[in-house]
Design an enzyme around this catalytic site. Sequence first.
Site: not given
Ligand code: CA2
Length: 164
Positions: A10-11, A18, A23, A74, A77, A98, A100, A107
């Site tokens: 997700p996301n 952003r 990221y 990946n 969340a 996996e 990230h 974090r």
């Molecule tokens: O570091 C990673 O790849 C994560 O899997 C990314 C997830 C986070 O919940 C994990 O703890 C670590 C979040 C992905 C959301 O990505 C976004 C990208 C741009 C703007 C907002 C969110």
Amino acid sequence: MLRILVLHGPNLNLLGTREQSIYGSQSLDSIDSAVIKLAQDLAVEVDIRQSNSEGELVNWIQASGTGYQGIIINPAAYTHTSIAIRDAIAAVGLPTVEVHLSNIHQREPFRHHSHVAGVALGQISGLGPAGYLLALRGLHDHLSAQRKLKKPSPGSRRQKSASR
Ligand code: CA2
């Protein structure tokens, strides 16, 4: 030809728009293009999908048992919440890496635990988009080594029957 399923949770479709300080600035499309390019070099087929839905990810993982030899995921969340994704990976039994983008261990404490890590071949965390490429190389090497082990060496059948 080896077939690998690449799943983004997700996301991750928002990448590059952003939260660039966490990221990075690369879009998901550009990460996917780099994965496809490396897959071509390695002569691996990749099927890349993104979903914001836990159920859809679970369905894709379950279905991967036919036709795929490995998974790169990946779970975003869902890493920290989803026993369903963990159970699906364990059930399908495919070697899974996996990934990230950020270093989840550096974090917030709620990101330190991964439900997926315990059923994964390995975890790559904190290396940005390169993590996907390293995962692909690692999984390719692992699967190629597995294939070699399974393939009977020339003469092994003859030796067996000669010893009877
Ligand atoms: O570091 C990673 O790849 C994560 O899997 C990314 C997830 C986070 O919940 C994990 O703890 C670590 C979040 C992905 C959301 O990505 C976004 C990208 C741009 C703007 C907002 C969110």
